[in-house]
Design an enzyme around this catalytic site. Structure first.
Site, PDB file in Angstrom:
ATOM      1  N   CYS A 116       0.812  -1.222   0.000  1.00 24.73           N
ATOM      2  CA  CYS A 116       0.000   0.000   0.000  1.00 24.73           C
ATOM      3  C   CYS A 116       0.846   1.273   0.000  1.00 24.73           C
ATOM      4  O   CYS A 116       0.545   2.232  -0.726  1.00 24.73           O
ATOM      5  CB  CYS A 116      -0.943  -0.009   1.200  1.00 24.73           C
ATOM      6  SG  CYS A 116      -0.137  -0.516   2.733  1.00 24.73           S
ATOM      7  N   HIS A 129      -2.952   6.443   4.457  1.00 22.91           N
ATOM      8  CA  HIS A 129      -1.512   6.642   4.685  1.00 22.91           C
ATOM      9  C   HIS A 129      -1.095   7.999   4.111  1.00 22.91           C
ATOM     10  O   HIS A 129      -1.577   8.408   3.047  1.00 22.91           O
ATOM     11  CB  HIS A 129      -0.689   5.588   3.934  1.00 22.91           C
ATOM     12  CG  HIS A 129      -0.771   4.197   4.485  1.00 22.91           C
ATOM     13  ND1 HIS A 129      -1.412   3.858   5.646  1.00 22.91           N
ATOM     14  CD2 HIS A 129      -0.224   3.032   4.010  1.00 22.91           C
ATOM     15  CE1 HIS A 129      -1.281   2.553   5.863  1.00 22.91           C
ATOM     16  NE2 HIS A 129      -0.569   2.029   4.879  1.00 22.91           N
TER      17      HIS A 129
END
Ligand code: A2P
Length: 329
Positions: free
Chosen positions: A124, A238
């Site tokens: 990710c 994130h």
């Protein structure tokens, strides 16, 4: 189509992406552990019953999206492929296998050609960091990449998200809380990513994934990468501070132009209002937000740029990227 790990943080988002993007499918099979067998999840307004993953789960399945961890993928992805399904695997099990394509659709869709039944969905943090950089890399090769991540709970699964909520509640109420999923107190704290640390180099496995996967996806084994991966008490997006050095001098204006035209990316770069990418704004959305684009003044040659990105870890960092791969297939 099957989803392995359908009850997990990413699995649920996979179901949502298939529904939202009107993915053409005749039947959706939801698979998880025996613990979840019999639960129901909704797809296109209908309840679907979750079944236990077994070796015979894949009869008649054309496409299988896996997000149930590496050990499940290592065992069941080859079984699914042998049964005739094409597997898109969100775990790290096969990512660095030279015979397995590792794909970000905006960057290297051509890598899907000639796949042998298993395709890997990248890490990710790698996806969120490098998707906006690809047009820059094509215009003026990036030779060195430094990243510092601010990673959310979702990357460690649904249980880690729940731990963040519970630990925060306990902290505010002055109650003791014993963490079960992550190794350190999570409320109002920041700590080095929970992946194993390589004792020789001092880099943890997350940082090594970012380096190796970036090189593989960009098709550039010479690219120099150093990452510092950190967990922050954010639920599902994130953020990453990025510095990169190009082969030739490059201006922030040029980077802004390249990033603004990049697919899957949205420019959020308002210096006057001090408004830049934030995980709250990225959460629940498809685009990776990019801003704080500026010349890195520590490099007097004018070849370095600093910027900041935020992207939904569960969507572009995982489920959405996998569904985009499925769409290409
Ligand atoms: P279950 O909910 O039945 O435990 P997360 O990343 O959010 O932790 O989710 C992990 C997903 O992987 C869940 O859907 C979980 O199912 C599934 N899973 C974990 N272990 C297995 C297993 N041994 N077999 C099948 N599915 C598994």
């Amino acid at each position: 189509m099957a989803i392995v790990g359908a009850t997990g943080a990413v699995g649920v988002e996979m179901i949502g992406c298939l529904e939202q993007r009107r993915f053409p499918l005749a039947e959706l099979r939801l698979l998880a552990s025996a613990r979840s067998a019999g639960k129901t999840l909704e797809f296109r307004g209908e309840p679907l019953t979750v079944r236990e993953l077994t070796e015979s789960s894949f009869a008649g399945v054309d496409l299988a999206l896996f997000s149930a961890g590496s050990s499940v993928s290592k065992k069941f992805a080859p079984i699914a492929a042998r049964a005739g399904a094409t597997v898109i695997d969100n775990s790290s099990a096969f990512r660095m296998d030279p015979e397995v394509p590792l794909v970000v659709p905006e960057i290297n869709p051509q890598a899907l050609r000639g796949h042998r039944g298993i395709i890997a969905n990248p890490n990710c943090t790698a996806i969120i960091s490098i998707t906006p950089l690809w047009p820059v890399h094509q215009a003026n090769r990036i030779v060195r990449l430094l990243i510092a991540s601010y990673q959310s709970a979702s990357g460690a699964g649904a249980a880690a998200m729940e731990e963040l909520r519970e630990a925060t509640r306990a902290y505010l109420e002055g109650r003791p809380y014993e963490q079960r999923v992550l190794p350190h107190p999570y409320a109002f704290n920041v700590f080095s990513h929970n992946a194993r640390v390589d004792p020789a180099s001092g880099y943890n496995e997350e940082e090594i994934k970012v380096r190796e996967e970036t090189r593989k996806i960009f098709g550039d084994p010479e690219l120099r990468v150093s990452a510092t991966c950190i967990r922050v008490p954010v639920l599902r997006a994130h953020s990453v501070a990025i510095n990169f050095e190009c082969q030739r001098p490059i201006s922030p204006e040029e980077v802004r132009r390249l990033v603004a035209g990049a697919p899957g990316v949205k420019l959020v770069d308002d210096r006057e209002r001090n408004y830049f990418p934030m995980p709250r704004d990225a959460s629940g959305g498809d685009p990776i937000l990019v801003g704080r684009i500026r010349q890195d003044v520590s490099d007097p040659s004018g070849r370095s740029i600093a910027l900041f990105v935020a992207g939904d870890q569960l969507l572009k960092g995982a489920a959405l990227n996998a569904v985009q791969i499925a769409e290409i297939l």
